[in-house]
Every structure is written in C-alpha cells, then in structure tokens.
Design a protein around this motif. Structure first.
Motif, short mmCIF file in Angstrom:
data_model
loop_
_atom_site.label_atom_id
_atom_site.label_comp_id
_atom_site.label_asym_id
_atom_site.label_seq_id
_atom_site.Cartn_x
_atom_site.Cartn_y
_atom_site.Cartn_z
N TYR A 1 -5.01 2.38 4.77
CA TYR A 1 -5.52 1.49 5.65
C TYR A 1 -5.27 1.84 7.34
O TYR A 1 -5.08 0.13 7.84
CB TYR A 1 -4.17 0.40 5.58
N GLN B 1 1.67 1.33 -5.68
CA GLN B 1 0.68 1.28 -7.06
C GLN B 1 0.63 -0.24 -7.94
O GLN B 1 0.11 -1.14 -7.92
CB GLN B 1 0.47 2.10 -8.08
N CYS C 1 0.07 -3.28 -5.91
CA CYS C 1 -1.75 -2.97 -5.62
C CYS C 1 -2.00 -3.92 -6.92
O CYS C 1 -3.32 -4.83 -6.72
CB CYS C 1 -2.50 -1.71 -5.07
N SER C 2 -1.52 -3.29 -7.72
CA SER C 2 -2.59 -3.77 -9.55
C SER C 2 -2.20 -5.55 -9.93
O SER C 2 -2.64 -5.97 -9.81
CB SER C 2 -1.43 -3.17 -10.28
#
Length: 153
Positions: A114, A64, A67-68
């Motif tokens: 994905y 996470q 991704c951020s």
C-alpha cells in the motif's frame, strides 16, 4: 463512520485510550492479532473506562483475515515513512485508518503493498514516532473533520 485498525498492538494502555477515542467518535475498532495483551487486562480496561461493553470491536486472526472480512476496504496506512502528509488525503466516510504496533510500526510487506496509501504525521527531524493513541486521534479527527464530523456534536 470511520474504521480504526490496529495491527498487532502491544501496549494495553494505548489500545484502551484508542477504545475511548473510537467510542467518542462512533468509529469501529479492528484489532489484528497477535495482541501484546489479553482483552481482560486491567490496564486496558482502565484506560478504556466503561466503553468496552457497547463498543464495536472486531478481532481478526491476521491481516489476511482482516482483508477477507473487509473486501474492498479503502485503507490508509499511518507510517513515519509515508510519502503523503495525513491532511493531504481526501478521506471518505467508511475509510479504514491502519496503524502498526508501537515498537515496529507496520510490517514491510504492508508498506510495500500500500505504498501509495501511506500517510504520515509531520514531526521534527530524527524523531522516531508519536505515541500510538495520539497518532490515531490526530489522523482520525482529520478524517472526521473532512467529512463534517458525521454524528458528532
């Protein structure tokens, strides 16, 4: 410039070899924790030679956080269960090539999230996997080849 992402790598020698490959290709290396070693590990540094001091290595606390820190990143996940052979993809400059840990690959939630972006390197039937540093080199150099080896001699 390409990005190589290692999700929870476990073996310091593999990561050290990947550092060397990333340095030689001008690629950014992203490490997603937890790591199976400490960055100061002698085996890691020996495999990466003297490349550590000027490498672009970015460490992320978890997926996470990754991704951020990289919104809109175009990810390609390398997995033995991938539906697309790695050379069938049209890679673009700035793509992120994601590899899982040596003992388990990528977690199911990432593979599911994905699924249409999971690539694989062909192997003989019933072979578990390639060495992580070899898999990174194969996929990374294909992506660079498709883009004309930017910045490389």
């Amino acid at each position: 410039m390409m990005h190589v992402v290692l999700h929870e790598p476990e073996i310091p020698q593999n990561t050290g070899n990947i550092v060397r490959t990333c340095k030689s290709t001008g690629s950014v290396l992203h490490l997603i924790e937890p790591l199976g070693f400490v960055i100061e590990d002698k085996k890691l540094k020996r495999a990466g030679l003297d490349y550590w001091h000027d490498m672009d290595i970015r460490i992320h606390g978890d997926f996470q956080d990754f991704c951020s820190a990289n919104p809109g990143a175009r990810l390609w996940l390398a997995e033995t269960s991938g539906n697309i052979q790695y050379h069938e993809v049209r890679y673009r400059d700035g793509d992120f090539l994601v590899f899982g840990k040596e003992t388990a690959g990528l977690p199911p939630y990432m593979r599911d999230m994905y699924a249409e972006r999971c690539v694989r390197v062909p192997m003989v039937k019933d072979n578990r996997s390639l060495n992580l540093s070899n898999a990174v080199a194969i996929v990374l150099y294909e992506a660079l080849r498709q883009n004309g080896f930017p910045g490389l001699e």
